[in-house]
Design an enzyme around this catalytic site. Structure first.
Site, PDB file in Angstrom:
ATOM      1  N   GLY A 205       1.018  -1.174   0.115  1.00  0.00           N
ATOM      2  CA  GLY A 205      -0.023  -0.073   0.010  1.00  0.00           C
ATOM      3  C   GLY A 205       0.823   1.245  -0.120  1.00  0.00           C
ATOM      4  O   GLY A 205       2.115   1.250  -0.250  1.00  0.00           O
ATOM      5  N   ASN A 206       0.371   2.219   0.392  1.00  0.00           N
ATOM      6  CA  ASN A 206       1.079   3.593   0.522  1.00  0.00           C
ATOM      7  C   ASN A 206       0.420   4.416   1.677  1.00  0.00           C
ATOM      8  O   ASN A 206      -0.422   3.943   2.595  1.00  0.00           O
ATOM      9  CB  ASN A 206       0.870   4.447  -0.837  1.00  0.00           C
ATOM     10  CG  ASN A 206      -0.702   4.633  -1.256  1.00  0.00           C
ATOM     11  OD1 ASN A 206      -1.434   5.463  -0.482  1.00  0.00           O
ATOM     12  ND2 ASN A 206      -1.100   4.106  -2.088  1.00  0.00           N
TER      13      ASN A 206
END
Length: 402
Positions: A205-206
């Site tokens: 993810g981020n």
């Protein structure tokens, strides 16, 4: 100069939440006069409103008749907020019925008016209520879409009063925004960051918090738009007035956006979808090997959602894409603007402790027409307003209206 706010409170179980809204106004320096209906006083008593506002409570047209309250309150108000607004008061306001102090105040007010409805789903979805809401919006009133959630008793559905903090933000923006210039428009906003599962525990993810996307949804609602917010892994309170669709992965985001974009006037891709995903997802948690060698994770490229929207964009729709860059921001963003066939590209330089999770943003807005607007660090709500100004300008040009 002190801002005068009239807080109208109607008779519904959600009236107790207006106490929190009142506190938000008074603690922010606004002078508030509470005007409860007779039914509202059966839920929350007059002493509560007086204590929280620090001012007398106006309950009927006969008290202090020498001050002509049924005219004076609306005439002198800078903002009128009705929360909760019942179907009854929405109907009276739409048709000019003035049979108590609150409806008289609404009829004499020339300032921005915000209604925050709360009622059972069937009442909100009734054709009469929908027509009344449309009529009020056509006259420039902000009628916030209710939230979805638990209602009175065991009922659940659309009709719940939005979070008081979000109503406060809508009201505050209404004071600043002037006319509801996005009334009648349907806009789609994405927010947050997608997560691609590696196994049942881990994901790729981020750092996106969703704050800029939520600010875009909040300000669009304050400007009168119907807002569909597609949120990927966001833990913020739902913006008042937005229909929230929750997604997890990039593919879920893609499906939701394509469905919502059909017929929308504008699509703003503020989310940060993961560029890659694992080629396969392990059905069980990936364990450390005994020799300490890390496993190799094969990745595949995720779909370019903004590019797909740009390739199929119908005439008149405005597409806004975002470019979160760490180097050569403007050059990379200009290439993306062309490749994605977007109308606007919002560019910012990101990194650890920069932009993600912050309440302010520094952006450049590039237009496909060659325009460039540079915004120094501003609160994300102000950045959102600047983006909507650019969107509205393009919608207006394409419609040929002033």
């Amino acid at each position: 100069m002190v801002t005068e706010v009239v807080l109208g409170v109607c008779g519904g179980i959600a009236a107790y939440k207006a106490c929190e809204l009142l506190r938000l106004f008074t603690e922010s320096g606004y002078r508030v006069r509470v005007v409860p209906t007779a039914a509202a006083l059966r839920f929350v008593g007059e002493p509560t409103w007086a204590a929280l506002s620090g001012r007398p409570v106006s309950t009927d047209v006969w008290s202090d008749a020498h001050d002509v309250p049924h005219v004076r309150l609306g005439r002198h108000a800078d903002l009128v907020v009705v929360a909760p607004a019942t179907a009854d008061v929405l109907a009276k306001a739409a048709h000019g019925i003035a049979d108590d102090l609150l409806t008289n105040t609404l009829l004499t007010a020339t300032c921005p008016v915000v209604f925050a409805p709360a009622m059972h789903t069937e009442m909100w979805e009734n054709a009469a209520t929908r027509d009344n809401v449309a009529l009020l919006r056509s006259r420039g009133c902000r009628v916030i879409e209710p939230a979805v959630g638990r209602l009175t008793g065991a009922d659940t559905g659309k009709g719940r009063l939005p979070d008081p903090a979000e109503i406060f933000e809508i009201a505050r923006r209404a004071l600043r925004a002037g006319p509801a210039d996005l009334t009648g428009r349907h806009v789609v906003v994405t927010a947050g960051g997608t997560r691609e599962p590696l196994d049942p525990v881990r994901f790729l993810g981020n750092r996106s918090s969703g704050k800029q996307g939520y600010a875009l949804a909040r300000t669009a609602a304050a400007r009168g738009a119907r807002v569909t917010l597609i949120a990927a892994n966001v833990t913020l309170a739902d913006p008042a007035g937005a229909e929230v669709v929750r997604v997890g992965t990039t593919e879920e985001l893609r499906r939701a956006v394509l469905a919502a974009a059909d017929g929308a006037d504008a699509v703003v891709m503020a989310a940060a979808p993961a560029d890659f995903r694992p080629a396969s997802t392990a059905s069980q948690k990936i364990k450390k090997s005994e020799d300490g060698v890390a496993p190799t994770i094969a990745l595949v490229v995720n779909p370019d959602i903004a590019g797909e929207l740009g390739a199929a964009k119908p005439a008149g729709q405005v597409l806004v894409a975002f470019a979160a860059e760490t180097v050569d921001a403007l050059d990379n963003a200009r290439r993306k603007l062309t490749r994605k066939r977007a109308d606007l590209m919002v560019v910012n330089e990101v990194g650890v402790d920069r932009v993600f999770g912050a309440d302010a943003n520094t952006v450049t807005i590039l237009g496909a027409d060659g325009t460039m607007t540079v915004l120094d660090e501003l609160p994300k709500d102000d950045v959102a307003d600047a983006i909507w100004d650019a969107v509205r300008s393009r919608l207006t040009e394409r419609a040929g209206t002033p």
